[in-house]
Design a protein around this motif. Structure first.
Motif: not given
Length: 93
Positions: A29-35, A40-42
């Motif tokens: 989850h953290r990695q995805k939020m970083r990227n 897309e993030r929302e």
């Protein structure tokens, strides 16, 4: 709003449903939020929220309907009972 790096570097960030996630899921989850950025993030955040609500239902647990506050501000300030006193600020000499 907060910067991506502050989110990524903060081990104690508020991840909605984190108590229902494994350490591996938290890392992913953290990695995805970083990227991710912007829309897309929302979108990912909303999907994560729905997944965590479903997981809580499946486990017979309850979590708040809304994610916690995001960004800076949480945990800042003086806290209860801190008042004006400081280190060594007594009256006596």
């Amino acid at each position: 709003m907060f910067s991506v790096s502050s989110y990524a570097d903060n081990d104690k960030e508020m991840v909605y449903g984190r108590e229902l996630m494994t350490q591996e899921e938290l890392q992913e989850h953290r990695q995805k939020m970083r990227n991710l950025q912007g829309e897309e993030r929302e979108q990912y955040r909303e999907e994560h929220h729905e997944r965590m609500q479903e997981r809580a239902r499946e486990q017979g647990k309850s979590i708040p309907d809304e994610p916690g506050a995001r960004g800076p501000g949480m945990g800042q300030g003086q806290g209860m009972g801190q008042g004006r006193g400081g280190m060594g600020g007594g009256r006596g000499r």
